[in-house]
Design a protein around this motif. Structure first.
Motif, PDB file in Angstrom:
ATOM      1  N   HIS A 274      10.161  16.948  83.863  1.00 44.59           N
ATOM      2  CA  HIS A 274      11.622  17.490  83.366  1.00 44.59           C
ATOM      3  C   HIS A 274      11.722  18.944  83.896  1.00 44.59           C
ATOM      4  O   HIS A 274      11.045  19.791  83.707  1.00 44.59           O
ATOM      5  CB  HIS A 274      11.679  17.401  81.905  1.00 44.59           C
ATOM      6  CG  HIS A 274      13.194  17.523  81.438  1.00 44.59           C
ATOM      7  ND1 HIS A 274      13.716  18.650  81.315  1.00 44.59           N
ATOM      8  CD2 HIS A 274      13.691  16.586  80.973  1.00 44.59           C
ATOM      9  CE1 HIS A 274      14.994  18.464  81.089  1.00 44.59           C
ATOM     10  NE2 HIS A 274      15.077  17.220  80.652  1.00 44.59           N
ATOM     11  N   PRO A 275      12.880  19.106  84.779  1.00 45.45           N
ATOM     12  CA  PRO A 275      13.165  20.509  85.268  1.00 45.45           C
ATOM     13  C   PRO A 275      13.411  21.683  84.328  1.00 45.45           C
ATOM     14  O   PRO A 275      12.946  22.671  84.483  1.00 45.45           O
ATOM     15  CB  PRO A 275      14.451  20.121  86.131  1.00 45.45           C
ATOM     16  CG  PRO A 275      14.989  19.089  85.454  1.00 45.45           C
ATOM     17  CD  PRO A 275      14.047  18.248  84.976  1.00 45.45           C
ATOM     18  N   ASP A 276      13.962  21.273  83.160  1.00 48.25           N
ATOM     19  CA  ASP A 276      13.988  22.464  82.096  1.00 48.25           C
ATOM     20  C   ASP A 276      13.038  22.667  81.003  1.00 48.25           C
ATOM     21  O   ASP A 276      12.552  23.875  80.884  1.00 48.25           O
ATOM     22  CB  ASP A 276      15.438  21.968  81.330  1.00 48.25           C
ATOM     23  CG  ASP A 276      16.492  21.906  82.239  1.00 48.25           C
ATOM     24  OD1 ASP A 276      16.676  22.605  83.173  1.00 48.25           O
ATOM     25  OD2 ASP A 276      17.595  20.908  81.941  1.00 48.25           O
ATOM     26  N   ASP A 277      12.336  21.474  80.751  1.00 52.41           N
ATOM     27  CA  ASP A 277      11.315  21.716  79.569  1.00 52.41           C
ATOM     28  C   ASP A 277      10.392  20.497  79.675  1.00 52.41           C
ATOM     29  O   ASP A 277      10.813  19.267  79.694  1.00 52.41           O
ATOM     30  CB  ASP A 277      11.739  21.758  78.420  1.00 52.41           C
ATOM     31  CG  ASP A 277      10.680  22.132  77.300  1.00 52.41           C
ATOM     32  OD1 ASP A 277       9.402  22.215  77.498  1.00 52.41           O
ATOM     33  OD2 ASP A 277      11.243  22.359  76.183  1.00 52.41           O
TER      34      ASP A 277
ATOM     35  N   GLU B 268      17.837  15.132  91.364  1.00 51.43           N
ATOM     36  CA  GLU B 268      18.958  14.849  89.955  1.00 51.43           C
ATOM     37  C   GLU B 268      19.144  13.459  89.374  1.00 51.43           C
ATOM     38  O   GLU B 268      18.929  12.528  90.350  1.00 51.43           O
ATOM     39  CB  GLU B 268      20.046  15.437  90.915  1.00 51.43           C
ATOM     40  CG  GLU B 268      20.243  16.696  91.437  1.00 51.43           C
ATOM     41  CD  GLU B 268      21.309  16.886  92.513  1.00 51.43           C
ATOM     42  OE1 GLU B 268      21.890  17.806  92.638  1.00 51.43           O
ATOM     43  OE2 GLU B 268      21.738  15.893  93.066  1.00 51.43           O
TER      44      GLU B 268
ATOM     45  N   TYR C 143       3.240  16.067  77.874  1.00 51.44           N
ATOM     46  CA  TYR C 143       4.491  15.900  78.737  1.00 51.44           C
ATOM     47  C   TYR C 143       4.158  14.658  79.958  1.00 51.44           C
ATOM     48  O   TYR C 143       2.854  14.781  80.167  1.00 51.44           O
ATOM     49  CB  TYR C 143       5.227  16.980  79.365  1.00 51.44           C
ATOM     50  CG  TYR C 143       4.141  17.613  80.433  1.00 51.44           C
ATOM     51  CD1 TYR C 143       4.549  17.438  81.872  1.00 51.44           C
ATOM     52  CD2 TYR C 143       3.160  18.693  80.206  1.00 51.44           C
ATOM     53  CE1 TYR C 143       3.617  17.991  82.881  1.00 51.44           C
ATOM     54  CE2 TYR C 143       2.359  19.194  81.191  1.00 51.44           C
ATOM     55  CZ  TYR C 143       2.620  18.930  82.643  1.00 51.44           C
ATOM     56  OH  TYR C 143       1.893  19.222  83.446  1.00 51.44           O
TER      57      TYR C 143
ATOM     58  N   MET D 150      10.369  17.483  77.490  1.00 56.28           N
ATOM     59  CA  MET D 150      11.367  16.607  77.209  1.00 56.28           C
ATOM     60  C   MET D 150      11.215  15.322  77.967  1.00 56.28           C
ATOM     61  O   MET D 150      12.097  14.246  77.791  1.00 56.28           O
ATOM     62  CB  MET D 150      12.804  17.273  77.428  1.00 56.28           C
ATOM     63  CG  MET D 150      12.936  18.463  76.575  1.00 56.28           C
ATOM     64  SD  MET D 150      14.452  19.475  77.390  1.00 56.28           S
ATOM     65  CE  MET D 150      15.965  18.295  77.070  1.00 56.28           C
TER      66      MET D 150
END
Length: 485
Positions: A384-387, A425, A349, A390
């Motif tokens: 990446h804030p979610d995963d 964001e 990542y 990504m």
């Protein structure tokens, strides 16, 4: 009273439908309610060009290069200006304060195979005319990657120079880890442009002057690596391969106030700061690393194992790109931002990191003897804030802090630019619609190109004064940008 209100509502209800329908015999057909063009968003089906332009995005112009062309686009992806070279891109480009474009071009060099090679530096005026060029390419050396215009009109650039196997052994390289082709010496060259196709070298710095090794005590640079963090260990290998390109410098930037240069080594996963306030002769000598005239490393960060001050677990950088100082008048001004690619992490990542260098006074950097250079961790980081996986670009890529605190990120291997605000964001997103061969794609086509870097300029940038900034069409074919403006 209730009956009166009821009748008024009935009348309004009937009036509403009467205004939205026409009578056709016994059938009543409802007309679609028209939407004003100003309220039509960018179609969600788009997959190229501008995909998002939130009001929170910084309203500027983005510059990038692909194949032989360089484009300046607005936030809607509309072309503000473009320049065309006869050379494929060489990785480095920027707009000068007179609105001209400084760009590196690629000269094929079979004698010096190097990723990100350039070889020619070109300057185009705003109208696209080539007004100056300079070739720095031969079978034994070549310009590559970064270009930096200096306030006095000179230009700094990176260059790779071939050193033979015998020269590398003389410098203390262990022959067991030495390719037959020898090693590359990375240099920083400063030229003073002259005429329409020339330049004079006025300053030079070479890694070969700043090496240390603990392998062969008969060589001139033998020493204790851990006691000499201002020097590069010629026997440290950033990869298990026998790489001729063992350093691979991939970016360079200059700090006007400090008169210092920052460079990035992708193979060693480190960044270095050196002094520029020297003569070429002074730049050959070791100044202890943090005071006086000399060309030794003043500061390094990212991989303390490279100078025997840590283990692989202490590594912070992973094949990073685009190390640079944030402008003083921007949020986090004076700190160092970079794109940390993640090549070699346990998990693939990328992240964008900002570090605050420990200082002693104005020009020097603090380093306690026997300890690695600080800081222990970045001041700020984005992934990446979610995963995390990504967001990953193993090579290329860049990041830029903007005047309003937003950050522009180029995810190079995906040809995607996106801007995040201070809350991380995404407020702007753009996918390059030009192939690596320079062909425009149509909406719906699969994007298949990569981009080295993207740079966003303020609308009031000095180089735009008096220039025609009327936007043209977007680059993608069959475009539809809705009400983007």
């Amino acid at each position: 009273m209730k009956k009166l209100l009821f009748h008024i509502l009935i009348i309004l209800w009937i009036s509403f439908f009467a205004s939205c329908s026409v009578d056709s015999g016994d059938t009543q057909i409802t007309k679609p309610v028209s939407i004003a063009p100003d309220s039509m968003p960018i179609p969600e089906s788009n997959n190229l060009g501008t995909l998002l332009n939130d009001p929170k995005a910084y309203d500027g112009y983005t510059l990038y290069t692909i194949y032989k062309a360089t484009y300046l686009i607005d936030n809607c992806g509309r072309v503000i200006n473009q320049w065309l070279s006869t050379y494929d891109r060489g990785g480095a480009f920027c707009l000068l304060e007179d609105g001209s474009l400084l760009r590196a071009g690629k000269i094929i060099n079979p004698g010096l195979p190097y990723g990100g090679i350039g070889g020619v530096i070109e300057k185009f005026n705003w109208q696209g005319d080539l007004i100056w060029s300079y070739v720095y390419s031969s079978p034994s050396y070549s310009q590559h990657h970064g270009l930096v215009p200096l306030p006095n009109g000179n230009i700094l650039f990176l260059s790779a120079h071939k050193k033979t196997r015998d020269e590398a052994i003389l410098a203390g390289r262990n022959p067991e880890h030495l390719p037959e082709d020898g090693l590359y010496d990375e240099r920083i060259i400063e030229i003073e442009p002259s005429g329409s196709n020339g330049g004079n070298i006025v300053w030079e710095w070479s890694t070969w002057d700043h090496l240390v090794q603990d392998y062969d005590n008969t060589k001139f640079n033998y020493g204790v690596v851990s006691e000499n963090p201002q020097l590069l260990d010629i026997n440290y290998q950033g990869s298990p391969n026998k790489d001729t390109d063992w350093l691979h410098f991939n970016s360079i930037q200059y700090h006007v106030d400090l008169d210092q240069i920052i460079i990035s080594s992708q193979k060693l996963s480190e960044i270095y700061i050196i002094d520029h306030s020297t003569t070429t002769e002074e730049a050959k000598f070791d100044n202890g690393g943090n005071s006086g005239m000399g060309g030794a490393i003043m500061y390094r960060w990212g991989n303390p194992e490279a100078y025997h001050h840590g283990t692989p677990a202490d590594r912070k950088l992973f094949g990073q790109h685009n190390a640079h100082w944030i402008p003083n008048d921007h949020p986090d001004g004076g700190k160092i931002m970079l794109f940390n690619n993640g090549l070699g992490r346990k998990t693939d990542y990328s992240s964008v990191d900002i570090i605050d260098t420990p200082k002693e006074g104005t020009f020097n950097y603090r380093n306690n003897p026997g300890e690695p250079y600080g800081p222990e961790a970045p001041d700020w980081s984005y992934s990446h804030p979610d995963d995390p996986v990504m967001f990953y670009s193993k090579i290329l890529s860049s990041a830029q802090r903007l005047p309003n605190g937003n950050t522009l990120i180029c995810e190079g291997t995906k040809g995607t630019f996106f801007e995040i605000n201070e809350d991380q964001e995404i407020v702007w997103k753009y996918v390059n619609p030009i192939t690596n061969q320079g062909e425009p794609l149509s909406q719906g086509d699969t994007a298949a190109s990569n981009v080295f870097q993207a740079i966003k300029y303020s609308q009031d940038y000095e180089g735009f004064t008096g220039k025609d900034l009327i936007p043209g069409n977007p680059l993608e074919l069959n475009f539809d940008i809705g009400n983007c403006k």
